[in-house]
Write a protein that holds these residues in place. Structure first.
Motif, PDB file in Angstrom:
ATOM      1  N   GLU A   1      28.599  45.749  27.203  1.00  0.00           N
ATOM      2  CA  GLU A   1      29.855  46.212  27.800  1.00  0.00           C
ATOM      3  C   GLU A   1      30.137  47.650  27.409  1.00  0.00           C
ATOM      4  O   GLU A   1      30.514  48.476  28.254  1.00  0.00           O
ATOM      5  CB  GLU A   1      31.005  45.309  27.346  1.00  0.00           C
ATOM      6  CG  GLU A   1      30.947  43.900  27.898  1.00  0.00           C
ATOM      7  CD  GLU A   1      32.005  42.976  27.306  1.00  0.00           C
ATOM      8  OE1 GLU A   1      32.235  41.898  27.870  1.00  0.00           O
ATOM      9  OE2 GLU A   1      32.607  43.351  26.260  1.00  0.00           O
TER      10      GLU A   1
ATOM     11  N   CYS B   1      34.758  46.641  33.218  1.00  0.00           N
ATOM     12  CA  CYS B   1      34.678  46.095  34.570  1.00  0.00           C
ATOM     13  C   CYS B   1      33.215  46.071  35.012  1.00  0.00           C
ATOM     14  O   CYS B   1      32.381  46.778  34.453  1.00  0.00           O
ATOM     15  CB  CYS B   1      35.519  46.928  35.540  1.00  0.00           C
ATOM     16  SG  CYS B   1      35.042  48.678  35.606  1.00  0.00           S
ATOM     17  N   PRO B   2      32.875  45.247  35.996  1.00  0.00           N
ATOM     18  CA  PRO B   2      31.474  45.179  36.440  1.00  0.00           C
ATOM     19  C   PRO B   2      31.046  46.458  37.144  1.00  0.00           C
ATOM     20  O   PRO B   2      31.840  47.095  37.838  1.00  0.00           O
ATOM     21  CB  PRO B   2      31.469  43.978  37.393  1.00  0.00           C
ATOM     22  CG  PRO B   2      32.890  43.825  37.849  1.00  0.00           C
ATOM     23  CD  PRO B   2      33.736  44.287  36.709  1.00  0.00           C
TER      24      PRO B   2
ATOM     25  N   ARG C   1      26.295  44.145  34.766  1.00  0.00           N
ATOM     26  CA  ARG C   1      27.168  43.031  35.107  1.00  0.00           C
ATOM     27  C   ARG C   1      27.915  42.562  33.862  1.00  0.00           C
ATOM     28  O   ARG C   1      27.528  42.887  32.742  1.00  0.00           O
ATOM     29  CB  ARG C   1      26.342  41.862  35.676  1.00  0.00           C
ATOM     30  CG  ARG C   1      25.617  42.198  36.959  1.00  0.00           C
ATOM     31  CD  ARG C   1      24.588  41.135  37.297  1.00  0.00           C
ATOM     32  NE  ARG C   1      25.192  39.836  37.489  1.00  0.00           N
ATOM     33  CZ  ARG C   1      25.663  39.382  38.649  1.00  0.00           C
ATOM     34  NH1 ARG C   1      25.599  40.154  39.723  1.00  0.00           N
ATOM     35  NH2 ARG C   1      26.183  38.172  38.747  1.00  0.00           N
TER      36      ARG C   1
ATOM     37  N   THR D   1      31.080  36.987  32.053  1.00  0.00           N
ATOM     38  CA  THR D   1      31.956  36.043  32.734  1.00  0.00           C
ATOM     39  C   THR D   1      33.063  36.819  33.438  1.00  0.00           C
ATOM     40  O   THR D   1      33.270  38.018  33.180  1.00  0.00           O
ATOM     41  CB  THR D   1      32.612  35.055  31.750  1.00  0.00           C
ATOM     42  OG1 THR D   1      33.477  35.800  30.861  1.00  0.00           O
ATOM     43  CG2 THR D   1      31.569  34.317  30.924  1.00  0.00           C
ATOM     44  N   LYS D   2      33.789  36.133  34.315  1.00  0.00           N
ATOM     45  CA  LYS D   2      34.912  36.795  34.998  1.00  0.00           C
ATOM     46  C   LYS D   2      35.975  37.210  33.984  1.00  0.00           C
ATOM     47  O   LYS D   2      36.619  38.247  34.122  1.00  0.00           O
ATOM     48  CB  LYS D   2      35.508  35.854  36.042  1.00  0.00           C
ATOM     49  CG  LYS D   2      36.637  36.481  36.833  1.00  0.00           C
ATOM     50  CD  LYS D   2      37.084  35.611  37.984  1.00  0.00           C
ATOM     51  CE  LYS D   2      38.257  36.240  38.738  1.00  0.00           C
ATOM     52  NZ  LYS D   2      37.960  37.601  39.216  1.00  0.00           N
ATOM     53  N   GLY D   3      36.162  36.378  32.940  1.00  0.00           N
ATOM     54  CA  GLY D   3      37.146  36.697  31.915  1.00  0.00           C
ATOM     55  C   GLY D   3      36.774  37.905  31.076  1.00  0.00           C
ATOM     56  O   GLY D   3      37.608  38.408  30.308  1.00  0.00           O
ATOM     57  N   SER D   4      35.539  38.383  31.214  1.00  0.00           N
ATOM     58  CA  SER D   4      35.111  39.555  30.454  1.00  0.00           C
ATOM     59  C   SER D   4      35.730  40.842  30.996  1.00  0.00           C
ATOM     60  O   SER D   4      35.751  41.864  30.312  1.00  0.00           O
ATOM     61  CB  SER D   4      33.581  39.677  30.485  1.00  0.00           C
ATOM     62  OG  SER D   4      32.969  38.555  29.907  1.00  0.00           O
ATOM     63  N   GLU D   5      36.223  40.797  32.228  1.00  0.00           N
ATOM     64  CA  GLU D   5      36.841  41.985  32.823  1.00  0.00           C
ATOM     65  C   GLU D   5      38.229  42.161  32.215  1.00  0.00           C
ATOM     66  O   GLU D   5      39.097  41.303  32.352  1.00  0.00           O
ATOM     67  CB  GLU D   5      36.931  41.820  34.339  1.00  0.00           C
ATOM     68  CG  GLU D   5      37.359  43.067  35.074  1.00  0.00           C
ATOM     69  CD  GLU D   5      37.186  42.950  36.578  1.00  0.00           C
ATOM     70  OE1 GLU D   5      37.604  43.886  37.281  1.00  0.00           O
ATOM     71  OE2 GLU D   5      36.637  41.933  37.040  1.00  0.00           O
ATOM     72  N   ARG D   6      38.458  43.295  31.544  1.00  0.00           N
ATOM     73  CA  ARG D   6      39.696  43.462  30.791  1.00  0.00           C
ATOM     74  C   ARG D   6      39.876  44.913  30.374  1.00  0.00           C
ATOM     75  O   ARG D   6      38.946  45.719  30.495  1.00  0.00           O
ATOM     76  CB  ARG D   6      39.657  42.596  29.522  1.00  0.00           C
ATOM     77  CG  ARG D   6      38.549  42.992  28.538  1.00  0.00           C
ATOM     78  CD  ARG D   6      38.224  41.864  27.582  1.00  0.00           C
ATOM     79  NE  ARG D   6      37.312  42.277  26.507  1.00  0.00           N
ATOM     80  CZ  ARG D   6      35.997  42.373  26.668  1.00  0.00           C
ATOM     81  NH1 ARG D   6      35.426  42.129  27.824  1.00  0.00           N
ATOM     82  NH2 ARG D   6      35.236  42.736  25.632  1.00  0.00           N
TER      83      ARG D   6
ATOM     84  N   GLN E   1      36.639  33.027  26.835  1.00  0.00           N
ATOM     85  CA  GLN E   1      37.264  32.040  27.698  1.00  0.00           C
ATOM     86  C   GLN E   1      38.353  31.295  26.925  1.00  0.00           C
ATOM     87  O   GLN E   1      38.109  30.778  25.838  1.00  0.00           O
ATOM     88  CB  GLN E   1      36.207  31.036  28.191  1.00  0.00           C
ATOM     89  CG  GLN E   1      36.745  29.960  29.117  1.00  0.00           C
ATOM     90  CD  GLN E   1      37.215  30.520  30.447  1.00  0.00           C
ATOM     91  OE1 GLN E   1      36.551  31.359  31.033  1.00  0.00           O
ATOM     92  NE2 GLN E   1      38.356  30.062  30.914  1.00  0.00           N
TER      93      GLN E   1
END
Length: 392
Positions: A245, A267-268, A273, A276-281, A367
């Motif tokens: 990240e 963000c992706p 990539r 997980t979706k929850g990794s976007e922050r 998560q």
């Protein structure tokens, strides 16, 4: 028909009918066994006859495809062939039977559907994992693999020195490929690669949380070296971000607010990539992470990347970053600690100041259990910053 007479291409074992057919001599080079045999899953001779005839007809079609590659048939140049498997044999897509899918063909089916828009690592993982199976057991039709093959595959992986966590990852990929291809082709399959026993802890080293004293040593060394590698270490050390990240950040992802505070927008990106979706922050940058971000923004490099060294070939090379930085940490006498240890450490540090668990999860991109946590947009940035300042 009498229930006591076995139909053509069948035999009875334990009251259950099995299909059995010898492979033609000229086609033996394509197979790892001289005979095809599998359960027809019935005790009825009538049902067995119908299933055996269907299987035999499908085999005849498939063998015609194999023979057509060597024979000078009219219109042969118009046949459409897919990617070659490990043996170099093209698959005739116009006549290939869906009931007989080789593992090498299953990989292509899987990648054609599931691999769209995925990074090269996704393709390489599928090809590598199934390549291990082919090396250990041969390139067989999916319904021919047995539990003995799966166990032999496991033993081959262990002999390669793979740790338990790596075995879990490889077996998971093989199961995904075989299950998906079987489903796509309408093939009923009891997957022999499921439920294989092995020691999942073998060779797995603990990812130790980095204690306060060691954290201070590393951060001081980062200030002394003051280069892009150490900025990356410092960034991770006081944010708990995953190494990939942080390594995949652009300069625009480091945002300066009106009040002078900084945060990193995780963000992706096409080159990196998220897990997980929850990794976007958004992650507040305080302590040594703020120092590292300021040093990145001060650079006059034309690159859009915060850490160009690990983004030079169209994809973030987190593995190279991990190898180099873990080696650097070890060279400073901090044996047993890795870059991932900063992530464990951040969770411990936030616990120590009694930070609420769902705030911890939002900061680290973990998560959070419970349906209710999926509602709303999470804590505002100033709340997250308050807790980050408490630990830096």
């Amino acid at each position: 028909m009498s229930e006591t007479i076995s139909p053509t291409f069948t035999f009875v074992k334990g009251g259950v009918f099995y299909f059995s057919r010898r492979i033609p001599r000229e086609l033996l080079r394509h197979y790892s066994s001289p005979r095809i045999a599998f359960s027809l899953r019935t005790r009825s001779a009538r049902v067995a006859e119908a299933r055996a005839r269907k299987a035999a007809d499908q085999l005849d079609d498939y063998w015609f495809a194999l023979r057509s590659q060597d024979a000078e048939l009219p219109g042969k140049h118009m046949l459409r062939f897919g990617n070659s498997g490990p043996s170099g044999l093209g698959t005739a897509t116009t006549v290939n039977s869906s009931a007989f899918v080789l593992l090498s063909e299953a990989v292509e089916i899987y990648l054609q559907q599931k691999g769209k828009g995925r990074p090269d690592t996704f393709r390489r993982a599928a090809e590598r994992a199934c390549g291990y199976v082919i090396d250990a057991c041969g390139d067989k039709h999916l319904d021919v693999y047995t539990k003995a093959d799966a166990n032999a595959f496991r033993d081959a992986l262990i002999s390669r020195g793979l740790a338990g966590s790596s075995l879990t990852r490889v077996f998971g990929t093989v199961r995904a490929v075989t299950n998906f291809a079987a489903s796509e082709q309408g093939l009923s399959l009891s997957n022999p690669f499921a439920g294989v026993y092995y020691d999942r802890t073998a060779g797995v080293s603990d990812r130790n949380s980095i204690p306060k004293e060691a954290l201070g040593i590393i951060q001081r060394k980062c200030r002394e070296a003051d280069d892009d590698l150490r900025w990356l270490v410092a960034m991770v050390s006081d944010t708990g971000m995953r190494l990939a990240e942080a390594a995949g950040l652009t300069k625009e992802d480091i945002v300066l607010q009106d009040d002078g505070s900084l945060f990193a927008r995780v963000c992706p990106h096409p080159w990196r990539r998220l897990k997980t979706k929850g990794s976007e922050r958004d992650v507040p940058l305080e302590g040594e992470a703020r120092w590292a971000a300021e040093r990145v923004l001060e650079q006059q490099s034309p690159s859009q990347f915060a850490f160009p060294r690990y983004n030079s070939k169209g994809a973030t090379n987190a593995n190279a970053a991990s190898a180099a930085l873990n080696k650097w940490i070890k060279e400073h006498g901090l044996e047993g600690y890795t870059m991932h240890g900063f992530r464990h450490s951040m969770r411990d540090r936030l616990r120590a100041v009694e930070c609420p668990a769902d705030v911890v999860d939002q900061i680290g991109g973990w998560q959070t259990d419970g349906v209710g946590h999926g509602y709303g947009s999470g804590y505002p940035l100033d709340v997250l910053r308050k807790w980050m300042k408490a630990v830096t």
